[in-house]
Design a protein around this motif. Structure first.
Motif, PDB file in Angstrom:
ATOM      1  N   THR A  23       0.845  -1.196   0.000  1.00  0.00           N
ATOM      2  CA  THR A  23       0.000   0.000   0.000  1.00  0.00           C
ATOM      3  C   THR A  23       0.878   1.242   0.000  1.00  0.00           C
ATOM      4  O   THR A  23       1.826   1.330   0.777  1.00  0.00           O
ATOM      5  CB  THR A  23      -0.908   0.010   1.258  1.00  0.00           C
ATOM      6  OG1 THR A  23      -1.601  -1.231   1.348  1.00  0.00           O
ATOM      7  CG2 THR A  23      -1.903   1.148   1.201  1.00  0.00           C
ATOM      8  N   GLN A  55      -2.379   6.137  -0.829  1.00  0.00           N
ATOM      9  CA  GLN A  55      -3.577   5.305  -0.747  1.00  0.00           C
ATOM     10  C   GLN A  55      -4.062   5.213   0.697  1.00  0.00           C
ATOM     11  O   GLN A  55      -5.266   5.280   0.953  1.00  0.00           O
ATOM     12  CB  GLN A  55      -3.314   3.913  -1.308  1.00  0.00           C
ATOM     13  CG  GLN A  55      -4.547   3.041  -1.362  1.00  0.00           C
ATOM     14  CD  GLN A  55      -4.293   1.676  -1.975  1.00  0.00           C
ATOM     15  OE1 GLN A  55      -3.146   1.265  -2.172  1.00  0.00           O
ATOM     16  NE2 GLN A  55      -5.349   0.970  -2.282  1.00  0.00           N
ATOM     17  N   ASP A 110      -5.765   8.462   1.415  1.00  0.00           N
ATOM     18  CA  ASP A 110      -7.056   8.517   0.716  1.00  0.00           C
ATOM     19  C   ASP A 110      -8.103   7.658   1.427  1.00  0.00           C
ATOM     20  O   ASP A 110      -9.251   8.073   1.580  1.00  0.00           O
ATOM     21  CB  ASP A 110      -6.912   8.044  -0.733  1.00  0.00           C
ATOM     22  CG  ASP A 110      -6.244   9.073  -1.631  1.00  0.00           C
ATOM     23  OD1 ASP A 110      -6.086  10.238  -1.220  1.00  0.00           O
ATOM     24  OD2 ASP A 110      -5.869   8.692  -2.763  1.00  0.00           O
ATOM     25  N   TYR A 128     -10.166   4.500  -6.868  1.00  0.00           N
ATOM     26  CA  TYR A 128      -9.729   3.141  -6.513  1.00  0.00           C
ATOM     27  C   TYR A 128     -10.741   2.069  -6.933  1.00  0.00           C
ATOM     28  O   TYR A 128     -10.607   0.916  -6.533  1.00  0.00           O
ATOM     29  CB  TYR A 128      -9.428   3.043  -5.005  1.00  0.00           C
ATOM     30  CG  TYR A 128      -8.259   3.904  -4.604  1.00  0.00           C
ATOM     31  CD1 TYR A 128      -6.957   3.503  -4.856  1.00  0.00           C
ATOM     32  CD2 TYR A 128      -8.461   5.161  -4.022  1.00  0.00           C
ATOM     33  CE1 TYR A 128      -5.886   4.305  -4.513  1.00  0.00           C
ATOM     34  CE2 TYR A 128      -7.396   5.960  -3.670  1.00  0.00           C
ATOM     35  CZ  TYR A 128      -6.106   5.530  -3.921  1.00  0.00           C
ATOM     36  OH  TYR A 128      -5.054   6.332  -3.586  1.00  0.00           O
TER      37      TYR A 128
END
Length: 157
Positions: free
Chosen positions: A49, A53, A56, A152
């Motif tokens: 990851t 991300q 977010d 995503y």
């Protein structure tokens, strides 16, 4: 049995999905309500990851909480990002040449040190009567929610 093994190998090779924190993998989001419409949200990813991300996903969870509370806008009061490092120590077991690298890591069959970095992002948010403005860290709950889900490809949450 073979299907379970294939599925577990596929899942461990991917970045953390958007999901609640679980005790098994210790990855995912968690929140604490500090007061009415005031939350601390944390998202912890795995070694696949990115920090972006993780950030977010923390913001996505914050937007979901605000939407559930009927808050059209929310303000970010504090935020922090960190990389959690962990070291994998070599085991005395011999490496099984017929196993995948993931299986060897799970079963401790390695003869080398390894280091993994897992991102963790924390945001403290509260409901805001002011309209969205990224300069003042005030966001439109629905817009942030839709933007991150689209980015995503998150469906149905």
């Amino acid at each position: 049995m073979k299907k379970i093994l294939i599925l577990s190998v596929l899942l461990t090779g991917c970045s953390t999905t958007y999901q609640p924190h679980s005790l098994i993998g210790q990855n995912g989001f968690a929140e604490t309500e500090l007061s009415q419409n005031h939350y601390k949200v944390t998202f912890k990813g795995n070694e696949k990851t990115s920090q972006k991300q993780a950030n977010d996903f923390a913001m996505l969870r914050a937007s979901e909480l605000m939407i559930a509370k009927g808050c059209l806008n929310f303000k970010v009061l504090n935020s922090s990002n960190e990389m959690i490092s962990s070291v994998v120590f070599p085991q005395t077991n011999a490496i099984n040449p017929f196993s995948s690298a993931i299986e060897n890591r799970i079963h401790g069959n390695t003869n080398t040190f390894g280091q993994y970095h897992e991102p963790k992002s924390t945001v403290e948010v509260s409901c805001s009567a002011a309209s969205g403005n990224q300069q003042s860290e005030i966001y439109v709950s629905a817009a942030i929610n839709q933007e991150i889900k689209k980015k995503y490809d998150i469906v149905g949450q």
